[in-house]
Design a protein around this motif. Structure first.
Motif, PDB file in Angstrom:
ATOM      1  N   ASP A 111       0.898  -1.254  -0.099  1.00 47.01           N
ATOM      2  CA  ASP A 111       0.001  -0.004  -0.028  1.00 47.01           C
ATOM      3  C   ASP A 111       0.847   1.282   0.043  1.00 47.01           C
ATOM      4  OD1 ASP A 111      -2.288  -1.504   0.384  1.00 47.01           O
ATOM      5  OD2 ASP A 111      -1.791  -1.608   2.416  1.00 47.01           O
ATOM      6  N   VAL A 112       1.982   1.165   0.924  1.00 49.26           N
ATOM      7  CA  VAL A 112       3.089   2.281   0.726  1.00 49.26           C
ATOM      8  C   VAL A 112       4.344   1.841   0.436  1.00 49.26           C
ATOM      9  CG1 VAL A 112       3.903   3.779   2.576  1.00 49.26           C
ATOM     10  CG2 VAL A 112       1.675   3.658   2.597  1.00 49.26           C
ATOM     11  N   LEU A 113       5.091   2.547  -0.322  1.00 52.21           N
ATOM     12  CA  LEU A 113       6.660   2.286  -0.656  1.00 52.21           C
ATOM     13  C   LEU A 113       7.161   3.342   0.002  1.00 52.21           C
ATOM     14  CD1 LEU A 113       4.596   1.420  -3.162  1.00 52.21           C
ATOM     15  CD2 LEU A 113       6.754   0.146  -3.930  1.00 52.21           C
ATOM     16  N   ILE A 114       8.442   3.024   0.802  1.00 51.12           N
ATOM     17  CA  ILE A 114       9.522   3.991   1.256  1.00 51.12           C
ATOM     18  C   ILE A 114      10.722   3.793   0.601  1.00 51.12           C
ATOM     19  CG2 ILE A 114      10.256   4.818   3.481  1.00 51.12           C
ATOM     20  CD1 ILE A 114       8.004   4.103   4.803  1.00 51.12           C
ATOM     21  N   SER A 115      11.235   4.605  -0.145  1.00 50.73           N
ATOM     22  CA  SER A 115      12.596   4.382  -0.789  1.00 50.73           C
ATOM     23  C   SER A 115      13.494   5.113   0.237  1.00 50.73           C
ATOM     24  CB  SER A 115      12.591   5.065  -2.011  1.00 50.73           C
ATOM     25  OG  SER A 115      12.546   6.472  -1.687  1.00 50.73           O
ATOM     26  N   LEU A 116      14.787   4.267   0.425  1.00 54.13           N
ATOM     27  CA  LEU A 116      15.927   4.586   1.283  1.00 54.13           C
ATOM     28  C   LEU A 116      17.215   4.020   0.684  1.00 54.13           C
ATOM     29  CD1 LEU A 116      15.897   2.718   4.811  1.00 54.13           C
ATOM     30  CD2 LEU A 116      14.121   2.217   2.889  1.00 54.13           C
ATOM     31  N   ASP A 117      18.328   4.605   1.283  1.00 49.84           N
ATOM     32  CA  ASP A 117      19.686   3.982   0.795  1.00 49.84           C
ATOM     33  C   ASP A 117      19.962   2.746   1.703  1.00 49.84           C
ATOM     34  OD1 ASP A 117      19.689   6.045  -1.130  1.00 49.84           O
ATOM     35  OD2 ASP A 117      21.205   7.473   0.326  1.00 49.84           O
ATOM     36  N   ALA A 118      20.869   2.026   1.202  1.00 52.69           N
ATOM     37  CA  ALA A 118      21.219   0.956   1.994  1.00 52.69           C
ATOM     38  C   ALA A 118      22.483   0.936   2.671  1.00 52.69           C
ATOM     39  CB  ALA A 118      21.656  -0.330   0.830  1.00 52.69           C
ATOM     40  N   ASP A 119      22.969   2.137   2.864  1.00 51.30           N
ATOM     41  CA  ASP A 119      24.297   2.391   3.545  1.00 51.30           C
ATOM     42  C   ASP A 119      23.834   3.011   5.304  1.00 51.30           C
ATOM     43  OD1 ASP A 119      23.242   4.840   3.424  1.00 51.30           O
ATOM     44  OD2 ASP A 119      24.653   5.719   1.775  1.00 51.30           O
ATOM     45  N   ALA A 135      -2.359  10.136   8.389  1.00 53.14           N
ATOM     46  CA  ALA A 135      -3.049  11.463   8.589  1.00 53.14           C
ATOM     47  C   ALA A 135      -3.533  11.789   7.089  1.00 53.14           C
ATOM     48  CB  ALA A 135      -2.310  12.384   9.268  1.00 53.14           C
ATOM     49  N   GLY A 136      -3.126  11.305   6.073  1.00 50.61           N
ATOM     50  CA  GLY A 136      -3.804  11.861   4.885  1.00 50.61           C
ATOM     51  C   GLY A 136      -2.597  12.078   3.820  1.00 50.61           C
ATOM     52  N   SER A 137      -1.305  12.374   4.223  1.00 50.84           N
ATOM     53  CA  SER A 137      -0.361  12.613   3.151  1.00 50.84           C
ATOM     54  C   SER A 137      -0.066  11.540   2.144  1.00 50.84           C
ATOM     55  CB  SER A 137       0.760  13.159   3.906  1.00 50.84           C
ATOM     56  OG  SER A 137       0.640  14.306   4.589  1.00 50.84           O
ATOM     57  N   GLU A 138      -0.234  11.725   0.789  1.00 47.18           N
ATOM     58  CA  GLU A 138       0.045  10.503  -0.038  1.00 47.18           C
ATOM     59  C   GLU A 138       1.820  10.519  -0.611  1.00 47.18           C
ATOM     60  OE1 GLU A 138      -2.688   9.143  -2.750  1.00 47.18           O
ATOM     61  OE2 GLU A 138      -4.001  10.598  -2.468  1.00 47.18           O
ATOM     62  N   ILE A 139       2.540  11.714  -0.188  1.00 50.28           N
ATOM     63  CA  ILE A 139       3.776  11.711  -0.177  1.00 50.28           C
ATOM     64  C   ILE A 139       4.543  12.267   0.991  1.00 50.28           C
ATOM     65  CG2 ILE A 139       5.674  12.774  -1.704  1.00 50.28           C
ATOM     66  CD1 ILE A 139       3.689  12.983  -4.131  1.00 50.28           C
ATOM     67  N   VAL A 140       5.277  11.809   1.406  1.00 49.79           N
ATOM     68  CA  VAL A 140       6.198  12.288   2.895  1.00 49.79           C
ATOM     69  C   VAL A 140       7.653  12.363   2.403  1.00 49.79           C
ATOM     70  CG1 VAL A 140       6.374  11.762   5.321  1.00 49.79           C
ATOM     71  CG2 VAL A 140       4.284  11.064   4.178  1.00 49.79           C
ATOM     72  N   PHE A 141       8.283  13.632   2.399  1.00 56.67           N
ATOM     73  CA  PHE A 141       9.508  13.772   2.140  1.00 56.67           C
ATOM     74  C   PHE A 141      10.445  13.594   3.519  1.00 56.67           C
ATOM     75  CE2 PHE A 141       7.164  16.227  -1.061  1.00 56.67           C
ATOM     76  CZ  PHE A 141       7.901  15.628  -2.249  1.00 56.67           C
ATOM     77  N   GLY A 142      11.349  12.923   3.500  1.00 57.22           N
ATOM     78  CA  GLY A 142      12.609  13.060   4.651  1.00 57.22           C
ATOM     79  C   GLY A 142      13.510  13.891   4.187  1.00 57.22           C
ATOM     80  N   VAL A 143      13.408  14.931   5.181  1.00 55.92           N
ATOM     81  CA  VAL A 143      14.448  16.232   4.947  1.00 55.92           C
ATOM     82  C   VAL A 143      15.468  16.125   5.937  1.00 55.92           C
ATOM     83  CG1 VAL A 143      14.529  18.730   4.886  1.00 55.92           C
ATOM     84  CG2 VAL A 143      12.338  17.221   3.978  1.00 55.92           C
ATOM     85  N   ARG A 144      16.623  16.235   5.500  1.00 54.71           N
ATOM     86  CA  ARG A 144      17.690  16.420   6.658  1.00 54.71           C
ATOM     87  C   ARG A 144      17.647  17.832   7.400  1.00 54.71           C
ATOM     88  NH1 ARG A 144      23.392  15.075   3.562  1.00 54.71           N
ATOM     89  NH2 ARG A 144      24.011  15.555   5.940  1.00 54.71           N
ATOM     90  N   SER A 145      17.668  17.646   8.712  1.00 52.52           N
ATOM     91  CA  SER A 145      17.396  18.542   9.844  1.00 52.52           C
ATOM     92  C   SER A 145      19.009  19.561   9.727  1.00 52.52           C
ATOM     93  CB  SER A 145      17.068  18.184  11.097  1.00 52.52           C
ATOM     94  OG  SER A 145      18.042  17.270  11.502  1.00 52.52           O
ATOM     95  N   SER A 146      19.930  18.831   9.458  1.00 52.59           N
ATOM     96  CA  SER A 146      21.360  19.492   9.372  1.00 52.59           C
ATOM     97  C   SER A 146      22.185  18.902   8.557  1.00 52.59           C
ATOM     98  CB  SER A 146      21.914  19.745  10.676  1.00 52.59           C
ATOM     99  OG  SER A 146      22.486  18.525  11.244  1.00 52.59           O
ATOM    100  N   ARG A 147      23.386  19.201   8.166  1.00 52.88           N
ATOM    101  CA  ARG A 147      24.459  18.657   7.339  1.00 52.88           C
ATOM    102  C   ARG A 147      25.600  18.803   8.205  1.00 52.88           C
ATOM    103  NH1 ARG A 147      23.887  17.560   2.031  1.00 52.88           N
ATOM    104  NH2 ARG A 147      21.879  17.991   1.089  1.00 52.88           N
ATOM    105  N   TYR A 170      14.808   9.865   0.016  1.00 49.81           N
ATOM    106  CA  TYR A 170      14.426   9.269   1.222  1.00 49.81           C
ATOM    107  C   TYR A 170      12.791   9.760   1.586  1.00 49.81           C
ATOM    108  CZ  TYR A 170      13.953   7.334   6.190  1.00 49.81           C
ATOM    109  OH  TYR A 170      14.004   6.588   7.232  1.00 49.81           O
ATOM    110  N   ARG A 171      11.867   9.034   1.010  1.00 51.58           N
ATOM    111  CA  ARG A 171      10.417   9.617   0.951  1.00 51.58           C
ATOM    112  C   ARG A 171       9.423   8.364   1.053  1.00 51.58           C
ATOM    113  NH1 ARG A 171      12.195   9.675  -4.526  1.00 51.58           N
ATOM    114  NH2 ARG A 171      13.116  11.452  -4.308  1.00 51.58           N
ATOM    115  N   LEU A 172       8.353   8.638   1.362  1.00 49.42           N
ATOM    116  CA  LEU A 172       7.149   7.876   1.441  1.00 49.42           C
ATOM    117  C   LEU A 172       6.260   8.116   0.143  1.00 49.42           C
ATOM    118  CD1 LEU A 172       4.993   6.519   4.307  1.00 49.42           C
ATOM    119  CD2 LEU A 172       3.824   7.575   2.332  1.00 49.42           C
ATOM    120  N   LEU A 173       5.859   7.075  -0.775  1.00 48.08           N
ATOM    121  CA  LEU A 173       4.935   7.180  -1.744  1.00 48.08           C
ATOM    122  C   LEU A 173       3.695   6.404  -1.497  1.00 48.08           C
ATOM    123  CD1 LEU A 173       7.163   7.220  -4.844  1.00 48.08           C
ATOM    124  CD2 LEU A 173       6.026   9.194  -3.792  1.00 48.08           C
TER     125      LEU A 173
END
Length: 340
Positions: A112-120, A137-149, A181-184
């Protein structure tokens, strides 16, 4: 090419997001034999914990996409698929690049939901339940965003943030400090299937879908093992891909540069004519000839290069070649094996 998990386009919204979804974790891999054992151990433990806690439905699984690795990556994936029912593997017939491998995983894996991420293991796995909560909660796309670098070098931090700002300046819609890094939702994936881009830049492409989105911030860690598969050369290639795939602004810059150079050239010609007719200082000199010639030649070559890049994209897209071929699939959720 028909792929496992492919179905007719379903553009209806999710009926009941209050029910825990079946989640597929999609991880592209290229020569990741050093990190895969630890990645699999952590993901299996967390996946079972999330299912037991009711955050995900039974049947949620891990799908590795082997992008033509030359080490023991596929042997490890096949072994995990044989011993763990939650693990599946997709092997491409040859190396097609990170973006194509990721797209293959998204279009092939069920769920139902696919989450892409790196293997490292640099992406914070603890953000996954938060993404699923945003989906419910209703979002169909969820972005993983870095809080810092903080873990990046000075050069990588400055160049990456400068690139995101450049894309925004050129009119390309991307999420700042978001990679892949996101959910679809299934609906978002099925809509993505209809896009036939030859040169993929998924960070920009996902923004074109238009469904409800949200953001989950996370801290990116150091790579657990092995070496980065994205050296500077590949990073620059992906950056250029993002620019040329989503905006014609460089072509407009050429037009503007042509106008500026033309005006400058006419001004220089007027100055030369004035000097010749009304003064006695009109001495022949190489600077007034060679410098404008070099300048105009450089502008012309640069312009031809940019135009050629766009024409090459049109040429490659016109051939309509497949973006990838699946050699075989093993493990979770796959009913049969497929060939290229």
């Amino acid at each position: 090419m028909e792929l496992p998990g492919q179905r007719a386009l379903d553009v209806s919204p999710v009926d009941d997001v209050s029910v825990p979804p079946v989640v597929s974790l999609v991880l592209p891999c290229y020569n990741e034999q050093e990190v895969l054992p630890e990645t699999t151990r952590r993901l299996l433990a967390l996946l079972r914990e999330w299912i037991a806690g009711g955050q995900m439905a039974p049947g949620s699984s891990i799908y590795y996409v082997d992008d033509g690795s030359r080490d023991q990556t596929w042997a490890l994936i096949a072994g995990y698929a044989a011993t763990h029912e939650e693990v599946g593997g997709i092997k491409l017939s040859r190396n097609r690049g990170h973006q194509n491998a990721l797209l293959c995983g998204l279009l092939t894996a069920p769920g139902d939901v696919l989450i892409s991420l790196d293997a490292d293991l640099q992406d914070d796995l603890g953000a996954i339940p938060q993404m699923v909560c945003q989906y419910r909660a209703g979002s169909e796309i969820v972005f993983g965003v870095r809080s810092s670098r903080a873990c990046d070098t000075w050069f990588k931090r400055v160049s990456a943030e400068g690139y995101y700002r450049l894309l925004a300046l050129l009119g390309v819609q991307v999420v700042f400090n978001h990679a892949d890094y996101r959910l679809l939702s299934r609906r978002a994936v099925e809509t993505l299937r209809t896009y036939e881009e030859t040169h993929l830049f998924l960070r920009g492409l996902v923004m074109q879908l238009g469904y409800q989105t949200s953001v989950v911030e996370f801290e990116r860690a150091e790579r657990f093992a092995g070496e980065s598969k994205y050296p500077l050369r590949k990073m620059l290639g992906l950056a250029w891909q993002g620019v040329t795939s989503f905006t014609a602004y460089p072509l407009r810059i050429i037009t503007g540069a042509g106008v500026v150079v033309s005006v400058g050239s006419m001004g220089l010609a007027a100055w030369a004519l004035f000097t010749r007719l009304f003064t006695d200082h009109a001495l022949p000199g190489w600077a007034s000839v060679v410098l404008p010639m070099y300048f105009l030649g450089g502008v012309q070559l640069l312009s031809l290069g940019v135009i050629g890049e766009y024409l090459a994209k049109v040429y490659e897209a016109s051939k309509k070649r497949p973006r990838f071929h699946v050699d075989r699939v093993v493990g979770a959720g796959f009913k049969r094996r497929v060939g290229a």
